[in-house]
Design a protein around this motif. Structure first.
Motif, mmCIF file in Angstrom:
data_model
loop_
_atom_site.group_PDB
_atom_site.id
_atom_site.type_symbol
_atom_site.label_atom_id
_atom_site.label_comp_id
_atom_site.label_asym_id
_atom_site.label_seq_id
_atom_site.Cartn_x
_atom_site.Cartn_y
_atom_site.Cartn_z
ATOM 1 N N VAL A 1 -0.348 -9.416 1.370
ATOM 2 C CA VAL A 1 0.399 -9.852 2.546
ATOM 3 C C VAL A 1 1.717 -9.087 2.647
ATOM 4 C CG1 VAL A 1 1.695 -11.787 3.532
ATOM 5 C CG2 VAL A 1 -0.631 -12.146 2.708
ATOM 6 N N TYR A 2 2.367 -8.909 1.486
ATOM 7 C CA TYR A 2 3.617 -8.146 1.462
ATOM 8 C C TYR A 2 3.394 -6.727 1.975
ATOM 9 C CZ TYR A 2 7.823 -5.906 -0.348
ATOM 10 O OH TYR A 2 8.984 -5.199 -0.461
ATOM 11 N N LEU A 3 2.295 -6.136 1.522
ATOM 12 C CA LEU A 3 1.948 -4.777 1.944
ATOM 13 C C LEU A 3 1.661 -4.729 3.444
ATOM 14 C CD1 LEU A 3 1.766 -2.325 0.116
ATOM 15 C CD2 LEU A 3 -0.699 -2.622 0.052
ATOM 16 N N ALA A 4 0.980 -5.761 3.948
ATOM 17 C CA ALA A 4 0.667 -5.809 5.371
ATOM 18 C C ALA A 4 1.936 -5.906 6.206
ATOM 19 C CB ALA A 4 -0.244 -7.005 5.665
ATOM 20 N N HIS A 5 2.931 -6.610 5.674
ATOM 21 C CA HIS A 5 4.193 -6.748 6.405
ATOM 22 C C HIS A 5 5.041 -5.489 6.316
ATOM 23 C CE1 HIS A 5 4.507 -10.813 7.983
ATOM 24 N NE2 HIS A 5 3.806 -11.230 6.944
ATOM 25 N N LYS A 6 5.203 -4.971 5.090
ATOM 26 C CA LYS A 6 6.175 -3.905 4.866
ATOM 27 C C LYS A 6 5.541 -2.526 4.814
ATOM 28 C CE LYS A 6 9.803 -6.648 3.873
ATOM 29 N NZ LYS A 6 11.187 -6.538 4.336
ATOM 30 N N GLY A 7 4.290 -2.469 4.409
ATOM 31 C CA GLY A 7 3.690 -1.166 4.189
ATOM 32 C C GLY A 7 4.325 -0.487 2.988
ATOM 33 N N ASN A 8 3.915 0.743 2.717
ATOM 34 C CA ASN A 8 4.510 1.482 1.614
ATOM 35 C C ASN A 8 4.494 2.958 1.978
ATOM 36 O OD1 ASN A 8 4.540 3.021 -1.006
ATOM 37 N ND2 ASN A 8 4.906 0.954 -1.754
ATOM 38 N N THR A 9 5.682 3.525 2.109
ATOM 39 C CA THR A 9 5.758 4.902 2.595
ATOM 40 C C THR A 9 5.280 5.904 1.548
ATOM 41 O OG1 THR A 9 8.061 4.874 1.919
ATOM 42 C CG2 THR A 9 7.609 4.532 4.252
ATOM 43 N N ARG A 10 5.500 5.611 0.253
ATOM 44 C CA ARG A 10 5.127 6.555 -0.791
ATOM 45 C C ARG A 10 3.626 6.775 -0.861
ATOM 46 N NH1 ARG A 10 9.314 8.075 -4.139
ATOM 47 N NH2 ARG A 10 7.753 9.617 -4.693
ATOM 48 N N THR A 11 2.869 5.708 -0.609
ATOM 49 C CA THR A 11 1.415 5.834 -0.708
ATOM 50 C C THR A 11 0.764 5.991 0.665
ATOM 51 O OG1 THR A 11 1.301 3.435 -0.733
ATOM 52 C CG2 THR A 11 1.226 4.528 -2.854
ATOM 53 N N ASN A 12 1.599 6.066 1.724
ATOM 54 C CA ASN A 12 1.082 6.159 3.090
ATOM 55 C C ASN A 12 0.220 4.969 3.496
ATOM 56 O OD1 ASN A 12 2.172 8.403 4.322
ATOM 57 N ND2 ASN A 12 0.823 9.779 3.173
ATOM 58 N N TRP A 13 0.570 3.785 2.992
ATOM 59 C CA TRP A 13 -0.100 2.584 3.465
ATOM 60 C C TRP A 13 0.810 1.971 4.526
ATOM 61 C CZ3 TRP A 13 -1.056 0.569 -2.193
ATOM 62 C CH2 TRP A 13 -2.105 1.319 -2.748
ATOM 63 N N PHE A 14 0.328 1.938 5.753
ATOM 64 C CA PHE A 14 1.195 1.490 6.834
ATOM 65 C C PHE A 14 1.101 -0.013 7.037
ATOM 66 C CE2 PHE A 14 0.143 5.933 7.811
ATOM 67 C CZ PHE A 14 1.416 6.443 7.702
ATOM 68 N N ALA A 15 2.195 -0.584 7.484
ATOM 69 C CA ALA A 15 2.205 -2.015 7.802
ATOM 70 C C ALA A 15 1.268 -2.260 8.972
ATOM 71 C CB ALA A 15 3.621 -2.454 8.144
ATOM 72 N N ILE A 16 0.407 -3.286 8.861
ATOM 73 C CA ILE A 16 -0.519 -3.564 9.947
ATOM 74 C C ILE A 16 -0.064 -4.753 10.781
ATOM 75 C CG2 ILE A 16 -2.552 -2.611 8.792
ATOM 76 C CD1 ILE A 16 -3.302 -5.577 8.175
ATOM 77 N N CYS A 17 1.104 -5.304 10.429
ATOM 78 C CA CYS A 17 1.524 -6.539 11.102
ATOM 79 C C CYS A 17 2.035 -6.300 12.513
ATOM 80 C CB CYS A 17 2.562 -7.277 10.269
ATOM 81 S SG CYS A 17 1.785 -8.185 8.929
ATOM 82 N N GLN A 18 2.401 -5.043 12.833
ATOM 83 C CA GLN A 18 2.804 -4.782 14.218
ATOM 84 C C GLN A 18 1.639 -5.043 15.162
ATOM 85 O OE1 GLN A 18 3.724 -2.092 12.030
ATOM 86 N NE2 GLN A 18 5.909 -2.529 11.939
ATOM 87 N N GLN A 19 0.452 -4.571 14.774
ATOM 88 C CA GLN A 19 -0.709 -4.781 15.646
ATOM 89 C C GLN A 19 -1.257 -6.199 15.534
ATOM 90 O OE1 GLN A 19 -0.288 -2.151 13.500
ATOM 91 N NE2 GLN A 19 -1.791 -0.553 13.943
ATOM 92 N N TYR A 20 -1.521 -6.595 14.305
ATOM 93 C CA TYR A 20 -2.203 -7.874 14.110
ATOM 94 C C TYR A 20 -1.172 -8.965 13.812
ATOM 95 C CZ TYR A 20 -6.333 -4.995 13.904
ATOM 96 O OH TYR A 20 -7.328 -4.114 14.199
ATOM 97 N N ASN A 21 -0.515 -9.394 14.854
ATOM 98 C CA ASN A 21 0.619 -10.285 14.664
ATOM 99 C C ASN A 21 0.210 -11.683 14.224
ATOM 100 O OD1 ASN A 21 3.261 -11.178 14.766
ATOM 101 N ND2 ASN A 21 3.704 -9.805 16.468
#
Lengths: 186, 186
Positions: free
Chosen positions: B132-152
């Protein structure tokens, strides 16, 4: 009612029970040592993880460190805290070996803190495991790509450091069971 | 030696102790009910999460379901198992209310399973929290983007469903402490 029965039983076999108690207390001490080694090894293995890829551009050096991911920082902190607590709890354990008859209250205190530490360690280990899984497999639905193709030794290291943590969890569950069984026998 | 003392004390205040035991057993029962509601609510809240975005292309419909991420499936399973176990454990709890004097062994069994379930629930909750934290914040180092902008609403739902689980963890720790304290008092 129950109290009188227990008292009568203890009167008969108090000496034998005391010997068993001491054995259990020694087992408790040894298990704590095992857990200290396991959690400390996990913390160190994760905390020293650092991989630089052999190629780099003018602007970016490809490096992977454990603290690139906040979850791994939490993992290291959780393992360190549990490890430090276990070192402190050795004092209680030694107290129980010496005074194998007494220490009812200190045992309840130990169960309480052991349980709290079990929760903390499990939280750290399973959060890290969730991220490690993601690093290995990725997730196509969310467009999170597996990073283990590039950062191979990084991935092996973070996977390996989980083992000590999960070993520590099992030992802590055993410790709580032993304490509870000891309490119930008197 | 300790046994004789305990026996003598119980002989004097056995009746009062029995009353306190019964009160504690009732508290145990109520806490279990609270934990059942909390974990079941978590499982249902996560298990029914399903968001379709209002736009779609010819080939892809943008949908987010809890089982897109294996960690959330584990979360639902862990919460369901703990919830089912707690329902079964109510039988022990009622047994302790009725026979407030006895049940030493059943209490140790309860502590053991409570501890195991605590570990399982903590593992599920914190693994889900990491994602959930990853979905909210994402992680720039690993290129995992936050998905919470789309799936609110998806993100709100999965964040909210963590609450019940963490509430359940606290209740389980309390339950273990209560059982240990009850064991130590006899």
């Amino acid at each position: 009612m129950g109290g009188v029965e227990v008292g009568a039983k203890d009167f008969g076999s108090g000496q034998k029970r005391s010997g068993v108690s001491r054995g259990v207390a020694v087992l408790d001490f040894i298990l704590r040592l095992v857990a200290i080694v396991a959690t400390l090894a996990s913390a160190i293995a994760m905390g020293t993880t650092n991989e630089s890829l052999p190629f780099f551009t003018q602007f970016i050096r490809f490096r992977a460190k454990y603290n690139d991911l906040p979850t791994f920082t939490f993992f290291v902190v959780a393992n360190s805290i549990v490890s430090a607590y276990l070192v402190l709890s050795l004092a209680f354990s030694i107290f129980h070996i010496i005074r194998s008859g007494g220490g009812q209250k200190s045992r309840v205190v130990l169960i309480f803190f052991d349980t709290g530490m079990l929760a903390l360690l499990t939280a750290g280990a399973s959060a890290a495991a969730a991220i490690v899984y993601l690093a290995h497999k990725g997730n196509t639905r969310t467009n999170w790509f597996a990073i283990c193709q590039q950062y191979n030794s990084f991935c092996e290291r973070i996977s390996g450091s989980l083992i000590g943590s999960f070993g520590g969890i099992i030992v802590l569950i055993l410790l709580i069971l032993i304490s509870a069984a000891t309490l119930s026998r008197r």
